[in-house]
Scaffold this motif. Structure first.
Motif, PDB file in Angstrom:
ATOM      1  N   LYS A  12       0.805  -1.573  -0.229  1.00  0.00           N
ATOM      2  CA  LYS A  12      -0.128   0.320   0.226  1.00  0.00           C
ATOM      3  C   LYS A  12       0.870   1.534   0.135  1.00  0.00           C
ATOM      4  O   LYS A  12       1.832   1.373   0.593  1.00  0.00           O
ATOM      5  N   ASP A  26      -2.355   1.050  -4.437  1.00  0.00           N
ATOM      6  CA  ASP A  26      -1.466  -0.140  -4.506  1.00  0.00           C
ATOM      7  C   ASP A  26      -0.025   0.585  -5.282  1.00  0.00           C
ATOM      8  O   ASP A  26       0.459   1.291  -5.959  1.00  0.00           O
ATOM      9  N   TYR A  29       1.178   0.686  -9.153  1.00  0.00           N
ATOM     10  CA  TYR A  29      -0.402   1.648  -9.888  1.00  0.00           C
ATOM     11  C   TYR A  29       0.865   2.547  -9.991  1.00  0.00           C
ATOM     12  O   TYR A  29       0.577   3.675 -10.312  1.00  0.00           O
ATOM     13  N   ARG A  56      -8.514   2.532 -10.311  1.00  0.00           N
ATOM     14  CA  ARG A  56      -7.918   1.344 -10.102  1.00  0.00           C
ATOM     15  C   ARG A  56      -8.458   0.773  -8.707  1.00  0.00           C
ATOM     16  O   ARG A  56      -8.586  -0.642  -8.808  1.00  0.00           O
ATOM     17  N   ARG A  57      -8.673   1.145  -7.562  1.00  0.00           N
ATOM     18  CA  ARG A  57      -9.294   0.758  -6.659  1.00  0.00           C
ATOM     19  C   ARG A  57     -10.103   0.227  -6.742  1.00  0.00           C
ATOM     20  O   ARG A  57     -10.836  -0.903  -5.897  1.00  0.00           O
ATOM     21  N   ASN A  60      -9.139  -3.572  -8.678  1.00  0.00           N
ATOM     22  CA  ASN A  60      -8.748  -4.534  -7.995  1.00  0.00           C
ATOM     23  C   ASN A  60      -9.317  -4.944  -6.626  1.00  0.00           C
ATOM     24  O   ASN A  60      -9.496  -5.753  -6.381  1.00  0.00           O
ATOM     25  N   LYS A  61     -10.613  -4.305  -6.501  1.00  0.00           N
ATOM     26  CA  LYS A  61     -12.047  -5.000  -5.499  1.00  0.00           C
ATOM     27  C   LYS A  61     -12.327  -5.784  -6.534  1.00  0.00           C
ATOM     28  O   LYS A  61     -13.195  -6.782  -5.358  1.00  0.00           O
ATOM     29  N   ALA A  63     -12.712  -7.307  -8.590  1.00  0.00           N
ATOM     30  CA  ALA A  63     -10.512  -8.724  -9.358  1.00  0.00           C
ATOM     31  C   ALA A  63     -11.163  -9.554  -7.878  1.00  0.00           C
ATOM     32  O   ALA A  63     -11.093 -10.772  -8.111  1.00  0.00           O
ATOM     33  N   GLY A  64     -10.743  -9.076  -6.466  1.00  0.00           N
ATOM     34  CA  GLY A  64     -11.147  -9.643  -5.310  1.00  0.00           C
ATOM     35  C   GLY A  64     -12.768 -10.158  -5.288  1.00  0.00           C
ATOM     36  O   GLY A  64     -12.490 -11.146  -4.999  1.00  0.00           O
ATOM     37  N   ALA A  92     -13.928   0.442 -13.898  1.00  0.00           N
ATOM     38  CA  ALA A  92     -13.181  -0.577 -14.183  1.00  0.00           C
ATOM     39  C   ALA A  92     -14.395  -1.636 -14.478  1.00  0.00           C
ATOM     40  O   ALA A  92     -13.542  -3.056 -14.980  1.00  0.00           O
TER      41      ALA A  92
END
Length: 199
Positions: A12, A26, A29, A56-57, A60-61, A63-64, A92
């Motif tokens: 982070k 991240d 990024y 980007r956040r 990432n969320k 993808a999780g 996203a």
């Protein structure tokens, strides 16, 4: 306006502008965004950076979330916009579609087959369930047409398993018929299956 980047836990990076915390990104990024700790940015550059970081956040969320369960575009956007706003959620989702990590056609095929196999739902009800998850009606209808579905076989299987012994009297019969109708079966198909079992 001075950008400050401070390392946090794991990968982070905490971003501040003129000493005021703004967001966390991240490390990957931040290493590719074109800015470094201590850079001076214009107001426009700050706005663009924060918007891209938010997207980007959201990515990432998403993808999780997808690592646990497949979702439709609508399901994902609805979940993401709660935390990141609609623009970031849509951006996203666009990127996830480009990467083929979300695909509504693929989702519809898999989920329709699961509803037929596991719950023995009839096509009309499957279409409803697909639409509830954000699949458009045309795609949902096309998807169920490809299913290997026989109403009589499915109803008889349900009557011999899930509803076995539950339609011996008039009250039980009404409840069973209503339950089958909620699964999407027509009254005529239900009566026909019941007659087949009686015979």
């Amino acid at each position: 306006m001075k950008l400050t980047a401070k390392s946090g836990k794991k990968d982070k990076i905490h971003i501040s502008i003129d000493g005021v915390y703004q967001t966390t990104v991240d490390a990957l990024y931040f290493s590719t965004c074109g800015y470094r700790d201590g850079d001076e940015l214009s107001a426009e550059q700050v706005e663009t950076f924060l918007r891209d970081a938010n997207t980007r956040r959201a990515f990432n969320k998403a993808a999780g979330l997808l690592s646990y369960q497949d979702r439709t575009r609508k399901q994902l956007v609805d979940r993401l916009k709660e935390d990141y706003g609609e623009d970031a959620a849509e951006a996203a989702a666009d990127r996830l579609e480009e990467l083929r990590l979300i695909d509504d056609d693929r989702y519809a095929e898999a989920y329709a087959a699961e509803l037929l196999r596991r719950k023995k739902m009839a096509p009309p009800r499957i279409v409803q369930e697909l639409q509830r998850r954000g699949i458009d009606r045309e795609t949902a209808a096309f998807t169920v047409q490809a299913l290997d579905f026989d109403a009589q076989t499915c109803i008889i299987e349900l009557l011999q398993t899930k509803y076995r012994g539950k339609y011996a009297d008039e009250k039980g019969l009404r409840r069973t018929v209503a339950a089958l109708q909620r699964l999407g079966y027509s009254y005529s198909d239900i009566r026909s299956a019941l007659r087949s079992l009686e015979e």
